[in-house]
Design an enzyme around this catalytic site. Structure first.
Site, PDB file in Angstrom:
ATOM      1  CE  LYS A 185      41.435  42.100  40.086  1.00 43.22           C
ATOM      2  NZ  LYS A 185      40.114  42.363  39.505  1.00 43.22           N
TER       3      LYS A 185
HETATM    4  O1  G3P Z   1      37.953  41.903  36.699  1.00 43.52           O
HETATM    5  C1  G3P Z   1      38.849  41.374  35.790  1.00 43.52           C
HETATM    6  C2  G3P Z   1      38.251  40.784  34.543  1.00 43.52           C
HETATM    7  O2  G3P Z   1      37.316  39.803  34.865  1.00 43.52           O
HETATM    8  C3  G3P Z   1      37.776  41.775  33.525  1.00 43.52           C
HETATM    9  O3  G3P Z   1      37.059  41.186  32.493  1.00 43.52           O
HETATM   10  O4  G3P Z   1      35.505  41.395  30.595  1.00 43.52           O
HETATM   11  O5  G3P Z   1      36.854  43.397  31.294  1.00 43.52           O
HETATM   12  O6  G3P Z   1      37.939  41.459  30.158  1.00 43.52           O
HETATM   13  P1  G3P Z   1      36.821  41.897  31.065  1.00 43.52           P
END
Ligand code: G3P
Length: 231
Positions: A83
């Protein structure tokens, strides 16, 4: 639509995977930091549990550093997906790693042209963060719709839309309707997917009614029935 679990928590991954519905896992530095312990050992453990793509994020900010980290992470398991962030350096690293046959998930995508440029760099996955757009009063689901439409217009790109930053089941409904290839979401959201009060009350009612059936041992009944049939 493939389901990835967005967590670095081994217990959650093990439990969710046992449900038979999880196709992969995504992690990020924040999720890994929350769990503590050794990062690489954790990635390896996840890859031992999950027979599917497992995203592990690089933290270098220059392309050479990302490429180095990416090549090394790819050695941990052949289903590690590297990633990288959607920056100029991230694009350079995406091109280099994908040319070497290493799958790259380009993350932190917030507008359609970022998705197109990541695809041109050879990304296997693009991760638009819809919840974080919603957080700033922008329509995150619309971004997914736009990216799906753009990628459909140019199928030779071959990048999968991985809807990320999913906060609740409604987001999942919307991105499934939009045609996202993959969605990644926390274990909490997975649990919410199967939890409906009418399912629970309906199940309780069926059980209560079944208790009134005189011979209600299904396994025993079937075994007796098979025996009688075969005699
Ligand atoms: O892993 C990436 C993403 O899904 C993060 O989500 O909830 O931290 O905005 P969030």
């Amino acid at each position: 639509m493939k389901f990835f679990l967005d967590t670095a928590n081994i217990d959650e991954i093990r439990e969710a995977y046992s449900w038979g519905v999880i196709d992969g896992v995504t992690t990020n530095p924040s999720l890994v930091a929350r769990e503590g312990g050794d990062f690489v050992e954790r990635v390896h453990q996840i890859c031992e549990i999950v027979e599917g793509p497992v995203s592990a994020e690089t933290v270098s900010q220059d392309a050479q550093g990302m490429i180095k980290e990416g090549r090394l992470l790819a050695k941990v398991s052949d289903h590690v997906v590297v990633k990288v962030p959607l920056t100029v350096e991230g694009l350079k690293a995406t091109r280099a790693l994908s040319d070497e046959g290493i799958d790259v998930n380009v993350t932190l995508c917030f507008q359609p042209m970022q998705a197109l440029i990541a695809a041109k760099a050879g990304a296997a996955y693009i991760s638009p963060f819809l919840g974080r757009l919603d957080d700033i009063s922008t329509d995150g689901v619309h971004l997914i719709e736009q990216i799906v439409q753009i990628y459909d217009n140019y199928p030779e790109l071959g990048t999968e839309v991985l809807a990320a930053s999913i906060r609740h089941p409604m987001h999942l409904t919307q991105v499934a309707l939009a045609g996202a290839d993959v969605s990644t979401f926390p274990f909490k959201v997975l649990r919410q997917l199967v939890n409906h009060p009418l399912t629970n009350s309906g199940n309780a009612r069926f059980l209560k009614d079944w208790e009134t059936v005189p011979d209600n041992d299904i396994a025993g009944q079937v075994q007796r029935w098979l025996k009688a049939r075969d005699n």
